[in-house]
Design an enzyme around this catalytic site. Structure first.
Site, PDB file in Angstrom:
ATOM      1  N   THR B  72      20.360 -18.015  20.549  1.00  0.00           N
ATOM      2  CA  THR B  72      19.756 -17.345  22.394  1.00  0.00           C
ATOM      3  C   THR B  72      21.321 -17.702  22.720  1.00  0.00           C
ATOM      4  O   THR B  72      20.737 -17.000  23.836  1.00  0.00           O
ATOM      5  CB  THR B  72      18.732 -18.225  23.068  1.00  0.00           C
ATOM      6  N   CYS B 325      -1.009 -11.533  15.918  1.00  0.00           N
ATOM      7  CA  CYS B 325      -2.155 -12.490  15.962  1.00  0.00           C
ATOM      8  C   CYS B 325      -1.377 -13.959  15.558  1.00  0.00           C
ATOM      9  O   CYS B 325      -1.583 -15.384  16.177  1.00  0.00           O
ATOM     10  CB  CYS B 325      -3.122 -12.550  14.250  1.00  0.00           C
TER      11      CYS B 325
END
Lengths: 208, 393
Positions: B72, B325
């Site tokens: 990242t 979900c």
């Protein structure tokens, strides 16, 4: 584990799964966009829920909630079953993760819709299924900003405070007022005593 | 119960010898590489050696490797560091629609300071068309960033062709190669890129170890301002044990790859063929031909990913899913939507990623355990019931 033992038990061994071809009432909520779909089938005898079956497309919490709702309602009088709340279902399951609380809302909603469908039919209605509870997360995300209003509460996803928020949005789909969480940037429903997505209690001053 | 871990893309264990290589740099060799005394110089030598090893893994020169704390961070540094350093040239970025959030959100952050972004669409296999990337490039484009491999759907993008197109228009190219490096051969010169992100924890190195390759002569503005570490391009005392661990893991990966690559790919194919054969209404997600050697991902219709993960976990298998979900925000994966799948299909996402220790027996056990998991959930699914009813004449 993110889930309690009770949730995992109901997920692994769900009670009352299935359909009732000759059901007296059918209730259906959700859509694949919001993640979960539930269908409840009921048989009514002498004002009581003689049999309940459900089918659920969704996550572990959604399946466990449906199973718990069916167990809590079976054998009960209709008015008692209508009094089953989302909070009670979550409580019976030993709690749910915050971002899964909306699943418990769907479970009770689907049951209540099935009872409503039964009552409508008894009053001469011809609808085979009562459908409800749909909402569109994507539309909420794209809601347009409304300037100059302030809302408070807590974000259901990251639990960040929503106090002092000036930016308020309206869902294009269901026209619900939504407040943006400054921490995670997601929207939660504003102006309710509890968040409709997650059940988080919001301070009373948030209600308008 | 034997547990089978098939979530490489989330985390890998350390390769044998990596922890042992790191340990001295926590205790005996604790010096700061910037110090002039022996303690410091020993640490500096270890960092220099690790830099050589990481450079060798991607065919770069050691001075072109910058150490960071995560994939990242590498992606953030590449996007912001390159875009801001070349701002006088223009303010436009070209990305693929299936990039990692660390690339997409770094671009969003740049938009706040006047940049604009074009997202290039992908096909149903998540593949990019180099010509489409070329069409998105404008006069004021400063950077093209496309991932080398997508961990969610396994597709390997035609980065060298894309780089050729971008170079012909004089635009810099970055590639997020975090999922690829250490698992398949990656050569920065053959790719023709100006910057490339990689992370040690994707090839059996420690978490907190990552790097950014920046081609010699390419200007980059530091995003962590500080001292002269990493050639002044990333301030902060070097994380010596992590850097040493990644160096060791890089050396091991480079040595193992020629033999390991084909073995992993064969196991992956066994898993793909096994699951497609044993369960109906299952689709492979991503490209079959252009695919990471250790990744097998699927859409299982009429069931939801998290429910499959929990069921598999109860049977001893660890996998992952990109279903709504399983995401904190309960949103479908942007990758699946960009590939043109609807929300219901995307909900059935299931991702397996193999380790170098995954055995044929592990794969066979999974292929045997999987059908009952799907059967059980489908019997509960109103979507499946609906499907069966519609199928009846």
């Amino acid at each position: 584990m993110i889930y309690t033992e009770k949730v995992m038990d109901h997920f692994a061994n769900p009670r009352n799964v299935g359909t009732l071809p000759d059901a007296d009432g059918v209730g259906q909520v959700g859509n694949p966009v919001c993640g979960d779909m539930m269908t409840f089938y009921i048989k009514v005898k002498e004002g009581k829920l003689d049999d309940i079956k459900f089918q659920t497309f969704g996550c572990g919490a959604a399946i466990a909630v449906s199973s718990m709702v069916s167990e809590m309602a079976k054998g009960r009088a209709l008015d008692e079953a209508m009094a089953i709340t989302n909070e009670k279902v979550a409580e019976e399951l030993g709690g749910l993760p915050k971002n899964k609380m909306h699943c418990s809302n769907l479970g009770a909603d689907a049951l209540h819709l099935a009872i409503k469908n039964y009552r409508d039919r008894a009053a001469g209605g011809t609808e085979k299924v009562a459908v409800g509870g749909e909402h569109d997360h994507e539309a909420e995300e794209e809601g347009e900003a409304v300037e100059g209003r302030e809302k408070t509460g807590a974000c259901p996803y990251c639990e960040g405070p929503l106090e002092g928020l000036e930016k308020l949005c309206e869902c294009r789909h269901c026209h619900t007022d939504l407040a943006e969480c400054p921490s995670c940037g997601l929207y939660t429903k504003a102006g309710e005593p509890a968040c409709t997505h997650c059940g988080t209690k919001l301070p009373p001053e948030a209600a308008s | 119960m034997k547990r089978v871990y098939l979530d490489h893309i989330a985390a890998t264990p350390l390769a044998p010898g990596v922890l042992e290589a790191m340990l001295p740099y926590f205790r005996e060799q604790y010096g700061n590489p910037q110090s002039f005394h022996r303690h410091g110089q020993a640490a500096a030598a270890a960092v220099a050696l690790a830099r050589e090893k990481v450079a060798r893994l991607v065919w770069a020169s050691p001075e072109e490797i910058l150490f960071t704390s995560s994939g990242t961070e590498s992606n953030n540094l590449a996007l912001k560091g390159l875009a801001l350093a070349h701002r006088t040239k223009g303010n436009h970025l070209v990305l693929s629609a299936v990039e990692h959030p660390s690339v997409l959100n770094a671009a969003k952050s740049l938009e706040k300071s006047g940049f604009t972004t074009t997202l290039v669409p992908v096909d149903r296999d998540a593949l990019l068309d180099p010509a489409e990337v070329g069409k998105a490039i404008r006069k004021e484009t400063v950077l093209v960033s496309v991932m080398l491999a997508n961990s969610e759907v396994g597709t390997v993008e035609p980065v060298s062709d894309i780089a050729k197109v971008a170079k012909s228009k004089g635009v810099l190219v970055h590639t997020d190669a975090v999922a690829a490096v250490g698992n398949m051969p990656v050569d920065v010169r053959a790719l023709g890129v100006d910057a490339l992100s990689l992370a040690g924890d994707q090839f059996y190195g420690p978490k907190g170890s990552a790097a950014l390759f920046v081609r010699k002569g390419v200007r980059l503005l530091p995003q962590v301002d500080g001292g002269i570490q990493e050639g002044g391009r990333r301030g902060g005392t070097e994380n010596v044990p992590a850097v040493v661990g990644m160096g060791e893991a890089a050396e091991l990966a480079a040595a193992a790859m020629p033999e390991r690559g084909p073995l992993m790919a064969a196991l992956r194919d066994r898993l793909i063929d096994g699951l497609l054969r044993s369960v109906d209404h299952v689709l492979l997600s991503g490209s079959r031909e252009r695919r990471l050697p250790h990744q097998a991902s699927f859409f299982v219709r009429f069931v939801e990913g998290e429910a499959m993960l929990l069921s598999l976990d109860l049977k001893g298998f660890a996998a992952s899913s990109g279903s709504a979900c399983t995401s904190k925000a309960l949103k479908a994966s942007h990758v699946h939507l960009a590939m043109g799948f609807d929300h219901a299909t995307a909900q059935g996402s299931l991702v397996f990623s193999l380790l170098d220790t995954t055995s044929t027996e592990d794969i066979e056990a999974l292929v045997a355990a999987f059908p009952p998991v799907v059967d059980r959930l489908r019997k509960m699914s109103p979507l499946y019931t609906e499907f069966l009813q519609e199928k009846k004449p």
